[in-house]
Design an enzyme around this catalytic site. Structure first.
Site, PDB file in Angstrom:
ATOM      1  CG  HIS A 121       7.791  12.055  -2.325  1.00  0.00           C
ATOM      2  ND1 HIS A 121       6.446  11.930  -2.545  1.00  0.00           N
ATOM      3  CD2 HIS A 121       8.346  12.355  -3.516  1.00  0.00           C
ATOM      4  CE1 HIS A 121       6.186  12.146  -3.826  1.00  0.00           C
ATOM      5  NE2 HIS A 121       7.327  12.413  -4.439  1.00  0.00           N
ATOM      6  CG  ASP A 197       9.323   6.621   0.702  1.00  0.00           C
ATOM      7  OD1 ASP A 197       9.500   5.822  -0.233  1.00  0.00           O
ATOM      8  OD2 ASP A 197       8.980   7.808   0.534  1.00  0.00           O
ATOM      9  CD  GLN A 200      14.325   8.965  -5.291  1.00  0.00           C
ATOM     10  OE1 GLN A 200      15.306   8.660  -5.976  1.00  0.00           O
ATOM     11  NE2 GLN A 200      13.277   9.573  -5.804  1.00  0.00           N
ATOM     12  CE  LYS A 223      10.318   7.761  -7.624  1.00  0.00           C
ATOM     13  NZ  LYS A 223      10.298   9.160  -8.063  1.00  0.00           N
ATOM     14  CB  CYS A 361       7.149  15.731  -4.157  1.00  0.00           C
ATOM     15  SG  CYS A 361       6.309  15.847  -5.717  1.00  0.00           S
TER      16      CYS A 361
HETATM   17  N1  PMP Z   1       8.843   8.566  -1.923  1.00  0.00           N
HETATM   18  C1  PMP Z   1       9.937   9.086  -2.522  1.00  0.00           C
HETATM   19  C2  PMP Z   1      11.179   9.273  -1.687  1.00  0.00           C
HETATM   20  C3  PMP Z   1       9.904   9.404  -3.874  1.00  0.00           C
HETATM   21  O1  PMP Z   1      10.998   9.897  -4.442  1.00  0.00           O
HETATM   22  C4  PMP Z   1       8.720   9.192  -4.611  1.00  0.00           C
HETATM   23  C5  PMP Z   1       8.649   9.560  -6.080  1.00  0.00           C
HETATM   24  N2  PMP Z   1       9.268  10.751  -6.418  1.00  0.00           N
HETATM   25  C6  PMP Z   1       7.613   8.652  -3.950  1.00  0.00           C
HETATM   26  C7  PMP Z   1       7.701   8.346  -2.613  1.00  0.00           C
HETATM   27  C8  PMP Z   1       6.334   8.381  -4.658  1.00  0.00           C
HETATM   28  O2  PMP Z   1       6.551   7.430  -5.625  1.00  0.00           O
HETATM   29  P1  PMP Z   1       5.431   7.144  -6.735  1.00  0.00           P
HETATM   30  O3  PMP Z   1       5.077   8.473  -7.319  1.00  0.00           O
HETATM   31  O4  PMP Z   1       6.115   6.250  -7.684  1.00  0.00           O
HETATM   32  O5  PMP Z   1       4.293   6.532  -6.053  1.00  0.00           O
END
Ligand code: PMP
Length: 416
Positions: A121, A197, A200, A223, A361
């Site tokens: 991401h 990370d 998910q 999430k 993203c």
């Molecule tokens: N890492 C991953 C794999 C994500 O899916 C996301 C959110 N789509 C994020 C980081 C960032 O999370 P947040 O926007 O809640 O900070």
């Protein structure tokens, strides 16, 4: 224990609203809906306990502080951390990764290396690019084929200058899960800091950071059925101790003098300012909520839906499936062959089916094959058999309409 998606779904007030009765929500990788207990916890905090924490010592402030520290204990148990000192509240995975990039990289030498992957991401790419530029570090990527990382080849980019490996626990674009045991094995005895990370991951699997063996783990409550605007960073105590604070301000100091200040101990050193207190109350409720479920049965249910969607889509000549069934968190990512992904998304939206279209993203994933814009259907445990049936039927209807329209426009069948 066992699991029924239908009864689980009843705990989510959004689905009980008249206007949402027909909603098929398949955008869970973006954010999940919230159960009643989480919504109530946020409200109850304001009704019964609202006060600022840690500093004031009146009855309400004590109560709010107790709540925050109770949720910290719950978060510690949720991921099996060794101590509450290892749990730092923050706004979410993005903030946690920025904290790590800035605080860890400042201690490195110019020319040291950081490894990430093309499936990350942007929250796990951009902060490292920024830190690499600021501290003269080298950013490397896990070897990839057509943009898809080959995590089992991670070893090829590790060397004596590698200091940090920051990899997804599960990709939000493809659902792809690296085998964390393999990563652990590769990093063993190399003195490399390993960040997972887990944004998910937490909704779909039981997390045990000690078993994973990572040094840091980040996640976002929204999430996994919790409120937005809150998450936490796990870090091994010895590493958090060695890091400088990130943001300066109230709560993170013990003593402020004219020239310098003395910082608070862990975890408060990293929690400058007023925390998102009502959201922390909601985070605690989300953890309790998950703790009451049969997690294994929940995951099995989600996997069944994902396998079914993959099967149907892969059998159709009208879609190119990008995600893989194996090691998949709960995401089906695909491209319609005869129309744009955006057109399909609008058609689905017209039927009250929520999916997401875009690069999710994770732009690097598609870079080598042009800009990869996919339709992403992502499941949560409240998705039912009927949801998937409605979704698949809508896709079939869409193709039928597209076909008829192109025939009417005189396009030959073979082009279709
Ligand atoms: N890492 C991953 C794999 C994500 O899916 C996301 C959110 N789509 C994020 C980081 C960032 O999370 P947040 O926007 O809640 O900070």
């Amino acid at each position: 224990m066992s699991f029924s998606a239908e009864s689980f779904r009843k705990q989510f007030p959004l689905f009980e609203q008249e206007e949402n009765k027909g909603l098929v929500y398949l955008d869970n990788a973006a954010t999940t809906q919230k159960p009643e207990s989480v919504i109530n916890a946020v409200r109850d905090y304001y009704v019964h306990s609202n006060a600022n924490t840690h500093r004031s010592s009146h009855r309400l402030a004590r109560r709010a502080t107790e709540m925050v520290e109770r949720v910290r204990r719950e978060a510690m148990q949720f991921i099996n951390a060794a101590s509450t000192r290892e749990i730092v509240f923050c706004r979410g995975a993005t903030e946690a990764l920025n904290l790590l990039a800035q605080c860890l990289c400042g201690n490195l030498q110019a020319g040291d290396e950081i490894v990430i992957s093309t499936a990350e991401h942007h929250a796990n790419i951009v902060p490292w690019q920024m830190a690499a530029k600021r501290f003269n570090l080298i950013l490397r990527y896990v070897p990839h084929m057509a943009g898809i990382p080959q995590f089992d080849r991670l070893g090829e980019v590790l060397n004596e200058r590698t200091r940090i490996v920051s990899l997804t626990g599960g990709s939000n674009a493809l659902g792809l899960r690296p085998d964390l045991a393999v990563v652990r094995q590769l990093l063993r005895r190399m003195h490399i800091m390993w960040i997972v990370d887990g944004a998910q991951l937490a909704a779909h699997d039981i997390i045990d950071v000690q078993k994973i063996g990572c040094d840091f783990f980040v996640c976002s409550a929204h999430k996994f059925y919790g409120p937005s605007g809150v998450g936490f960073l796990y870090g091994r105590e010895v590493l958090l101790e060695s890091m400088p604070p990130w943001l300066g301000g109230g709560e993170m100091i013990t003593n402020v003098e004219l020239e310098a200040s003395h910082y608070a101990g862990l975890p408060h050193k990293f929690e400058a300012g007023t925390s998102p207190l009502s959201a922390i109350a909601g985070l605690g409720a989300a953890i309790e909520f998950l703790g009451q479920q049969d997690r294994k049965a929940m995951a099995q249910h989600e996997q069944k839906l994902v396998r079914w969607m993959h099967r149907e889509l892969m059998a159709s000549p009208n879609f190119r499936v990008i995600s893989q069934v194996r090691h998949n968190l709960g995401i089906v990512s695909f491209i319609p062959v005869h129309s744009s992904a955006a057109d399909l998304m609008h058609w689905l939206d017209g039927r009250d089916i929520a999916v997401r279209v875009g690069h999710h993203c994770a732009q690097l994933l598609g870079k080598e094959s042009g800009d990869l814009v996919t339709v992403r259907a992502s499941v949560a445990a409240y998705n039912t058999h009927k949801d998937v049936q409605t979704f698949l039927q809508a896709l079939e209807d869409y193709c039928e309409v597209q076909h008829l329209t192109s025939m009417a426009a005189g396009v030959e069948g073979d082009d279709w």
